[in-house]
Write a protein that holds these residues in place. Structure first.
Motif, short mmCIF file in Angstrom:
data_model
loop_
_atom_site.label_atom_id
_atom_site.label_comp_id
_atom_site.label_asym_id
_atom_site.label_seq_id
_atom_site.Cartn_x
_atom_site.Cartn_y
_atom_site.Cartn_z
N LEU A 176 0.99 -1.18 -0.09
CA LEU A 176 -0.03 0.09 -0.05
C LEU A 176 0.82 1.29 -0.05
CD1 LEU A 176 -2.65 -0.75 2.90
CD2 LEU A 176 -2.70 -1.13 0.18
N ASP A 177 0.23 2.25 -0.63
CA ASP A 177 0.86 3.57 -0.27
C ASP A 177 1.04 3.81 1.21
OD1 ASP A 177 0.23 6.79 0.33
OD2 ASP A 177 1.36 6.49 -1.48
N LYS A 178 2.34 4.42 1.46
CA LYS A 178 2.81 4.44 2.87
C LYS A 178 1.70 5.47 3.79
CE LYS A 178 7.66 4.40 1.85
NZ LYS A 178 8.94 5.23 1.62
N ASP A 179 1.20 6.38 3.12
CA ASP A 179 0.33 7.25 3.75
C ASP A 179 -1.08 6.52 4.13
OD1 ASP A 179 1.82 9.39 4.06
OD2 ASP A 179 0.92 10.45 2.44
N VAL A 180 -1.51 5.62 3.11
CA VAL A 180 -2.71 4.95 3.28
C VAL A 180 -2.36 3.89 4.22
CG1 VAL A 180 -4.35 3.39 2.13
CG2 VAL A 180 -3.38 5.45 0.86
N ALA A 181 -1.26 3.19 4.12
CA ALA A 181 -1.13 2.22 5.28
C ALA A 181 -0.86 2.90 6.87
CB ALA A 181 0.23 1.59 4.97
N THR A 182 -0.45 4.09 6.78
CA THR A 182 -0.50 4.68 8.05
C THR A 182 -1.64 5.28 8.47
OG1 THR A 182 1.90 5.67 7.52
CG2 THR A 182 0.58 6.76 9.47
N VAL A 183 -2.61 5.34 7.88
CA VAL A 183 -3.95 6.01 8.15
C VAL A 183 -4.75 4.78 8.71
CG1 VAL A 183 -6.15 6.89 7.13
CG2 VAL A 183 -3.95 8.00 6.65
N ILE A 184 -4.62 3.65 7.82
CA ILE A 184 -5.28 2.36 8.17
C ILE A 184 -4.88 1.85 9.60
CG2 ILE A 184 -5.63 -0.11 7.51
CD1 ILE A 184 -5.97 1.06 4.44
N GLN A 185 -3.44 1.76 9.55
CA GLN A 185 -3.00 1.03 10.81
C GLN A 185 -3.51 2.00 12.22
OE1 GLN A 185 1.23 0.72 10.88
NE2 GLN A 185 1.34 -0.60 12.59
N THR A 186 -3.44 3.35 12.01
CA THR A 186 -4.03 4.05 12.98
C THR A 186 -5.40 3.95 13.56
OG1 THR A 186 -2.36 5.69 12.47
CG2 THR A 186 -4.16 6.49 13.78
N ALA A 187 -6.19 3.83 12.39
CA ALA A 187 -7.45 3.57 12.58
C ALA A 187 -7.88 2.17 13.27
CB ALA A 187 -8.35 3.44 11.03
N ARG A 188 -6.97 1.10 12.70
CA ARG A 188 -6.98 -0.17 13.54
C ARG A 188 -6.68 -0.19 14.88
NH1 ARG A 188 -5.35 -3.70 8.16
NH2 ARG A 188 -7.44 -4.29 7.49
N SER A 189 -5.75 0.79 15.26
CA SER A 189 -5.46 0.88 16.55
C SER A 189 -6.50 1.11 17.43
CB SER A 189 -4.15 1.91 16.72
OG SER A 189 -4.48 3.28 16.64
N TYR A 190 -7.45 1.84 17.09
CA TYR A 190 -8.64 2.05 17.84
C TYR A 190 -9.82 0.96 18.03
CZ TYR A 190 -7.10 6.91 17.94
OH TYR A 190 -6.17 8.00 18.11
N THR A 191 -9.61 -0.14 17.34
CA THR A 191 -10.37 -1.44 17.36
C THR A 191 -10.88 -1.62 18.71
OG1 THR A 191 -9.65 -2.06 15.27
CG2 THR A 191 -10.99 -3.67 16.69
N GLY A 192 -12.05 -1.76 19.02
CA GLY A 192 -12.68 -2.22 20.39
C GLY A 192 -13.11 -0.85 20.98
N VAL A 193 -12.70 0.48 20.66
CA VAL A 193 -13.10 1.60 21.55
C VAL A 193 -14.52 1.73 21.36
CG1 VAL A 193 -12.78 4.07 21.58
CG2 VAL A 193 -10.69 2.70 21.03
N PRO A 194 -14.99 2.18 22.59
CA PRO A 194 -16.53 2.15 22.33
C PRO A 194 -17.05 3.53 21.38
CG PRO A 194 -15.87 2.80 24.61
CD PRO A 194 -14.48 2.14 23.74
N TYR A 195 -18.41 3.41 21.06
CA TYR A 195 -18.80 4.62 20.44
C TYR A 195 -19.30 5.76 21.40
CZ TYR A 195 -21.95 7.38 17.57
OH TYR A 195 -22.36 8.36 16.86
N ARG A 196 -18.74 6.79 21.05
CA ARG A 196 -19.35 8.17 21.91
C ARG A 196 -19.45 9.13 20.95
NH1 ARG A 196 -15.81 10.43 26.82
NH2 ARG A 196 -17.70 9.68 27.93
N TRP A 197 -20.75 9.67 20.84
CA TRP A 197 -21.10 10.88 19.95
C TRP A 197 -20.23 11.84 20.22
CZ3 TRP A 197 -22.98 15.76 20.18
CH2 TRP A 197 -23.51 16.25 18.84
#
Length: 186
Positions: A57-78
């Motif tokens: 993947l493009d480095k920036d895309v990979a960084t954004v995806i990895q960052t988003a995945r680091s939040y997996t399991g975080v509860p929803y809060r409006w």
């Protein structure tokens, strides 16, 4: 409503040293410059069977995806943008900050940020939008993996289960899908 530019304290897992998304991204950029990082990202898909797919993947895309995945399991809060709680657009704002890109704050505004993409042309990093009707966008996610024409994984903050990945072509999300956009930051 919390802003993407929030500087609130974010909590880490017990026994883990806290690092913000920006600190993680800065470390990755420094490692890339010194030639120590790879342009590959491993992603694990947890459906009925667990499998690992490695993609270039493009480095920036990979960084954004990895960052988003680091939040997996975080509860929803409006209005949330931290590990205490996140909403769908806050997850994307926070994830894109890891590459110093600023996304609009709401899913409606994000749907107008970039060029529209046909579902058959989706790729990692594209934003996908959902709603009860075509005129009212109420939810956003980001494509994390294009497996096949029948399986496109996306990450989002579900109101009931928090930050998680799902298949865009599951019956539930297929009927709510409105459109996809490629943000101009890639």
């Amino acid at each position: 409503m919390a802003s993407c530019q929030s500087s609130q304290v974010v909590f880490s897992k017990r026994g883990e040293e806290y690092k913000s998304a920006r600190e993680i991204a800065a470390e990755k950029r420094a490692a890339r410059k010194s030639g120590k990082s790879r342009e590959r990202i491993a992603s694990t898909s947890k459906d009925r069977t667990s499998r690992t797919r490695v993609r270039n993947l493009d480095k920036d895309v990979a960084t954004v995806i990895q960052t988003a995945r680091s939040y997996t399991g975080v509860p929803y809060r409006w209005g949330g943008t931290t590990r205490v709680g996140m909403d769908c657009s806050g997850l994307l704002c926070t994830s894109f900050q890891s590459i110093d890109a600023t996304l609009p704050r709401t899913s409606e505004e994000q749907s107008r940020y970039g060029d529209e993409v046909k579902p058959k042309d989706l790729r990692e990093g594209d934003l996908v939008f959902f709603g009860e009707n075509k005129r009212n966008i109420t939810h956003v996610g980001m494509v994390t993996e294009v497996v096949s024409r029948e399986e496109v994984r996306f990450i989002h903050a579900s109101t009931s289960l928090g930050v998680m990945e799902n298949n865009l072509y599951s019956d539930y999300y297929k009927k709510l899908f409105i459109k996809a956009v490629r943000p101009p930051v890639f």
